[in-house]
Design a protein around this motif. Structure first.
Motif, PDB file in Angstrom:
ATOM      1  N   TYR A   2       4.417   6.352   0.521  1.00 24.58           N
ATOM      2  CA  TYR A   2       5.398   4.873   0.967  1.00 24.58           C
ATOM      3  C   TYR A   2       6.652   5.079   1.506  1.00 24.58           C
ATOM      4  O   TYR A   2       7.357   6.468   0.820  1.00 24.58           O
ATOM      5  CB  TYR A   2       5.267   3.874   0.431  1.00 24.58           C
ATOM      6  N   ILE A   3       7.787   5.375   2.018  1.00 19.36           N
ATOM      7  CA  ILE A   3       8.833   4.582   1.850  1.00 19.36           C
ATOM      8  C   ILE A   3       9.681   2.796   1.232  1.00 19.36           C
ATOM      9  O   ILE A   3       9.104   2.378   2.434  1.00 19.36           O
ATOM     10  CB  ILE A   3       9.130   5.038   3.128  1.00 19.36           C
ATOM     11  N   LYS A   4      10.275   2.338   0.762  1.00 22.49           N
ATOM     12  CA  LYS A   4      10.566   0.827   1.023  1.00 22.49           C
ATOM     13  C   LYS A   4      11.661   1.373   0.815  1.00 22.49           C
ATOM     14  O   LYS A   4      12.557   2.120  -0.462  1.00 22.49           O
ATOM     15  CB  LYS A   4       9.718   0.024  -0.128  1.00 22.49           C
ATOM     16  N   GLU A   5      12.445  -0.130   0.544  1.00 20.92           N
ATOM     17  CA  GLU A   5      14.006  -0.037   0.204  1.00 20.92           C
ATOM     18  C   GLU A   5      14.273  -0.334  -1.185  1.00 20.92           C
ATOM     19  O   GLU A   5      12.978  -1.470  -1.934  1.00 20.92           O
ATOM     20  CB  GLU A   5      14.377  -1.462   1.062  1.00 20.92           C
ATOM     21  N   GLN A   6      14.904  -0.417  -2.389  1.00 24.15           N
ATOM     22  CA  GLN A   6      14.780  -0.727  -3.306  1.00 24.15           C
ATOM     23  C   GLN A   6      16.021  -0.979  -4.287  1.00 24.15           C
ATOM     24  O   GLN A   6      17.654   0.449  -4.168  1.00 24.15           O
ATOM     25  CB  GLN A   6      14.115   0.137  -4.271  1.00 24.15           C
ATOM     26  N   ASP A   7      16.852  -1.692  -4.015  1.00 21.05           N
ATOM     27  CA  ASP A   7      18.327  -1.606  -5.009  1.00 21.05           C
ATOM     28  C   ASP A   7      18.970  -1.529  -3.675  1.00 21.05           C
ATOM     29  O   ASP A   7      20.579  -0.575  -3.911  1.00 21.05           O
ATOM     30  CB  ASP A   7      18.519  -0.877  -6.250  1.00 21.05           C
ATOM     31  N   GLY A   8      18.979  -1.532  -2.047  1.00 15.64           N
ATOM     32  CA  GLY A   8      19.801  -0.961  -1.417  1.00 15.64           C
ATOM     33  C   GLY A   8      19.897   0.455  -1.355  1.00 15.64           C
ATOM     34  O   GLY A   8      20.152   0.863  -0.115  1.00 15.64           O
ATOM     35  N   GLY A   9      19.018   0.877  -1.612  1.00 19.62           N
ATOM     36  CA  GLY A   9      18.753   2.492  -1.455  1.00 19.62           C
ATOM     37  C   GLY A   9      16.869   2.541  -0.883  1.00 19.62           C
ATOM     38  O   GLY A   9      16.586   1.238  -0.595  1.00 19.62           O
ATOM     39  N   LEU A  10      17.008   3.549  -1.500  1.00 19.17           N
ATOM     40  CA  LEU A  10      15.191   3.535  -1.044  1.00 19.17           C
ATOM     41  C   LEU A  10      14.794   4.253  -2.201  1.00 19.17           C
ATOM     42  O   LEU A  10      15.088   4.865  -3.034  1.00 19.17           O
ATOM     43  CB  LEU A  10      15.197   5.392   0.046  1.00 19.17           C
ATOM     44  N   ALA A  11      12.920   4.204  -2.539  1.00 17.95           N
ATOM     45  CA  ALA A  11      12.061   4.680  -2.805  1.00 17.95           C
ATOM     46  C   ALA A  11      11.034   5.302  -2.069  1.00 17.95           C
ATOM     47  O   ALA A  11      10.515   4.504  -1.864  1.00 17.95           O
ATOM     48  CB  ALA A  11      11.379   3.570  -3.983  1.00 17.95           C
ATOM     49  N   ILE A  12      10.987   6.160  -2.281  1.00 19.99           N
ATOM     50  CA  ILE A  12       9.830   7.561  -1.823  1.00 19.99           C
ATOM     51  C   ILE A  12       8.924   8.238  -2.342  1.00 19.99           C
ATOM     52  O   ILE A  12       9.100   8.622  -3.472  1.00 19.99           O
ATOM     53  CB  ILE A  12      10.439   8.143  -1.029  1.00 19.99           C
ATOM     54  N   GLY A  13       7.780   7.913  -2.359  1.00 21.17           N
ATOM     55  CA  GLY A  13       6.590   8.586  -2.736  1.00 21.17           C
ATOM     56  C   GLY A  13       6.236   9.415  -2.757  1.00 21.17           C
ATOM     57  O   GLY A  13       6.514  10.031  -1.581  1.00 21.17           O
ATOM     58  N   ALA A  14       5.580  10.376  -3.520  1.00 21.87           N
ATOM     59  CA  ALA A  14       6.077  12.026  -3.829  1.00 21.87           C
ATOM     60  C   ALA A  14       5.446  12.384  -2.708  1.00 21.87           C
ATOM     61  O   ALA A  14       5.869  13.859  -2.384  1.00 21.87           O
ATOM     62  CB  ALA A  14       5.381  12.772  -4.992  1.00 21.87           C
ATOM     63  N   MET A  15       3.621  11.889  -2.258  1.00 21.30           N
ATOM     64  CA  MET A  15       3.340  12.613  -1.057  1.00 21.30           C
ATOM     65  C   MET A  15       3.479  11.821   0.425  1.00 21.30           C
ATOM     66  O   MET A  15       3.200  12.797   1.338  1.00 21.30           O
ATOM     67  CB  MET A  15       1.864  12.278  -1.536  1.00 21.30           C
ATOM     68  N   THR A  16       4.989  11.617   0.471  1.00 24.64           N
ATOM     69  CA  THR A  16       5.468  11.219   1.640  1.00 24.64           C
ATOM     70  C   THR A  16       5.600  12.273   2.879  1.00 24.64           C
ATOM     71  O   THR A  16       5.996  13.776   2.312  1.00 24.64           O
ATOM     72  CB  THR A  16       6.590  10.621   1.819  1.00 24.64           C
ATOM     73  N   THR A  17       4.745  12.614   3.367  1.00 20.40           N
ATOM     74  CA  THR A  17       5.123  14.095   4.109  1.00 20.40           C
ATOM     75  C   THR A  17       6.917  13.769   4.827  1.00 20.40           C
ATOM     76  O   THR A  17       7.276  12.761   5.159  1.00 20.40           O
ATOM     77  CB  THR A  17       4.552  14.272   5.557  1.00 20.40           C
ATOM     78  N   TYR A  18       7.050  15.289   5.221  1.00 19.99           N
ATOM     79  CA  TYR A  18       7.890  14.992   6.319  1.00 19.99           C
ATOM     80  C   TYR A  18       7.695  14.983   7.636  1.00 19.99           C
ATOM     81  O   TYR A  18       9.510  13.776   8.413  1.00 19.99           O
ATOM     82  CB  TYR A  18       8.420  17.010   6.261  1.00 19.99           C
ATOM     83  N   HIS A  19       7.024  14.605   8.541  1.00 20.00           N
ATOM     84  CA  HIS A  19       6.658  13.611   9.587  1.00 20.00           C
ATOM     85  C   HIS A  19       6.899  12.349   9.299  1.00 20.00           C
ATOM     86  O   HIS A  19       7.823  11.765  10.322  1.00 20.00           O
ATOM     87  CB  HIS A  19       5.310  14.198  10.505  1.00 20.00           C
ATOM     88  N   GLU A  20       6.494  11.959   7.730  1.00 21.26           N
ATOM     89  CA  GLU A  20       6.701  10.234   7.573  1.00 21.26           C
ATOM     90  C   GLU A  20       7.978   9.894   7.774  1.00 21.26           C
ATOM     91  O   GLU A  20       8.564   9.188   8.070  1.00 21.26           O
ATOM     92  CB  GLU A  20       5.789  10.037   6.706  1.00 21.26           C
ATOM     93  N   LEU A  21       8.854  10.413   6.762  1.00 20.06           N
ATOM     94  CA  LEU A  21      10.293  10.582   6.713  1.00 20.06           C
ATOM     95  C   LEU A  21      11.251  10.670   8.246  1.00 20.06           C
ATOM     96  O   LEU A  21      11.939   9.742   8.098  1.00 20.06           O
ATOM     97  CB  LEU A  21      10.959  11.735   5.442  1.00 20.06           C
TER      98      LEU A  21
END
Ligand SMILES: Cc1cc2nc3c(=O)[nH]c(=O)nc-3n(C[C@H](O)[C@H](O)[C@H](O)COP(=O)(O)OP(=O)(O)OC[C@H]3O[C@@H](n4cnc5c(N)ncnc54)[C@H](O)[C@@H]3O)c2cc1C
Ligand code: FES
Ligand code: FES
Lengths: 289, 158
Positions: free
Chosen positions: A62-81
């Motif tokens: 997952y990629i989500k906004e958090q505290d003005g920055g981002l929180a990204i799940g470890a299994m998020t692929t390069y393509h998803e990013l």
């Protein structure tokens, strides 16, 4: 090439995955995108009697906004990013850096968690993670940890993680207003890995001077690291070519330069200052854009 | 310990027992006898082994068959339909996009995904898209021309 025989586990939860890690200890490794681990197993550089595939663990991509920055799940692929508008908006250099990693097929599989955990000295994302002052969140140890990126990368292929720890998430803090980012690398022609890569995050103050400078270097030495001497030099100074050049010459300070078929230590030292200067200049130029 | 996997390859469902270390490319070539997927380097570099898994191009020499449990895979054998070549295959045929043909199945499978993401690519975008596919014969010029032609055919079809 055929890897040595192993047992395959595909747990459904992170809890089960870390329980398996604890049970099998040094005999276990987690599998993410497999783009580093599978080649190593095929070459029998890695012997993994118990392979713990994270692909069935839900909620790790997952990629989500958090505290003005981002929180990204470890299994998020390069393509998803690469395809994420949130990532592009947060810091375009992430998308640019990923576009220069390997090829379409590797970017479809490779993950941000795998790139960090593998800690390849020539990997790209680690330079950005240290420059962004990311935190690597792990689970499976005695307690959940939030490890600062510049303490996470310890040496070549070595991180601050314990044997049963797994990366669950990587968080990127909010960036100040008037911040520009740039990643410039001298790529190995065949693999596209970084011979040297420089990631710059520069904030200009209201007075137009460089207020906050973060510079991450990868490829040059055994681990991705910040060039604190270059950062300190540039902070408070005018964003001029001359100052970028001087700062960039300090970027190699403290790096034990690698020497291999892709370049001598002297060559890497030279590339470090050239690419650091380019990244700093481009980051500043982008503040205006 | 063997694992049972169930997957779809080129529209056909299969259930097979596999040893965990069996690579996906060996599963396709030796278990299903779909030898259109080639092994070039066997070290994740050349892209000859590219197939699509759930719509994404991957190197099948760098995945285990057990990881494909539940997946939908397309190989070069799944491209032509009812005796009619796929538009990308037609384009390679017309524009002479191959010489020995060794790299071609991987090129076509990578392009099938690249052109889906970007239906009207520039030559530079095509070259970037096939950066993970090595060709030792053509010098790429005709491959790029074929890819451009394939994109046009696919757009006209859509
Ligand atoms: C042809 C080719 C070219 C490449 N070029 C580049 C390049 O230009 N730049 C670049 O940066 N990289 C490059 N790579 C490497 C690629 O980026 C890898 O995908 C990445 O380094 C590892 O991510 P992964 O998800 O595939 O991890 P895996 O291969 O699955 O795992 C790598 C290691 O990390 C561990 N691990 C994985 N996930 C976790 C987790 N969540 N917690 C704890 N440990 C974990 C595994 O146990 C293993 O030890 C290239 C790879 C190939 C095959
Ligand atoms: S055979 Fe898989 S990349 Fe070459
Ligand atoms: S046509 Fe021979 S390798 Fe590409």
């Amino acid at each position: 090439m055929i890897p040595a025989a192993f047992e395959y586990h595909a747990p459904a939860t992170l809890k089960e995955a870390t329980a398996l890690m604890r049970r099998f200890g040094d005999d276990a490794k987690v599998l993410a995108g497999g783009q580093s681990l599978i080649p190593m197993m095929k070459l029998r550089l890695a012997d993994v009697p118990h392979l713990i595939d994270l692909r069935r663990v839900s909620g790790l991509a997952y990629i989500k906004e958090q505290d003005g920055g981002l929180a990204i799940g470890a299994m998020t692929t390069y393509h998803e990013l690469e395809a994420s508008s949130l990532v592009r908006r947060y810091a375009p250099f992430i998308v640019e850096a990923i576009d220069l990693i390997a090829d379409v097929q590797v970017r479809n599989k490779g993950t941000i968690g795998g790139s960090a955990a593998h800690a390849d000295p020539a990997a790209d994302l680690p330079a950005l993670l240290v420059a962004l002052e990311a935190r690597i969140n792990t689970t499976g140890g005695a307690r959940a940890r939030h490890i600062a990126a510049d303490r996470f990368f310890v040496d070549a292929y070595t991180t601050a993680m314990g044997p049963s720890e797994v990366i669950s998430e990587i968080t990127l803090p909010a960036l100040p207003l008037r911040t520009g980012t740039s990643y410039r690398k001298f790529a190995n022609k065949a693999s596209h890995f970084a011979v040297v890569g420089a990631a710059a995050v520069v904030t200009l103050g209201a007075d137009g001077l460089c207020e906050r400078v973060r510079l991450g270097i990868t490829g040059a030495g055994p681990k991705a690291a910040r060039s604190k001497r270059a950062e300190r030099y540039l902070e408070g100074k005018a964003p001029t070519q001359e100052n970028f050049q001087t700062a960039a010459r300090k970027a190699g300070h403290g790096i034990e330069f690698l020497e291999d078929i892709h370049g001598s230590a002297e060559y890497r030292r030279h590339l470090t200052s050239v690419f650091a200067a380019r990244a700093l200049a481009e980051a500043v130029q982008r503040v205006a854009d | 310990m063997a694992h049972t996997i169930t997957l779809t390859v080129n529209g056909t469902g299969y259930t097979r027992e596999v040893e965990p270390r069996l690579l996906l490319v060996h599963f396709l070539r030796e278990v299903l006898e779909l030898t259109g997927t080639h092994i070039g380097c066997d070290t994740s570099q050349c892209g000859a082994c590219t197939v699509t898994m759930d719509g994404l191009a991957i190197k099948s020499c760098t995945a285990f068959a057990v990881q494909a449990d539940g997946a939908t895979i397309v190989t070069i054998e799944g491209m032509a339909k009812d005796g009619k070549l796929h538009p990308i295959q037609e384009a390679f045929h017309e524009e002479h996009g191959l010489q020995c043909g060794y790299c071609t199945p991987g090129m076509i499978m990578t392009l099938s995904q690249v052109l889906e993401r970007n239906p009207d690519p520039t030559d530079e975008e095509i070259r970037h898209g096939i950066a993970g596919n090595i060709c030792r014969c053509t010098g790429y010029e005709n491959i790029v021309r074929s890819a451009r032609d394939a994109a046009r055919r696919l757009r006209e079809e859509a």
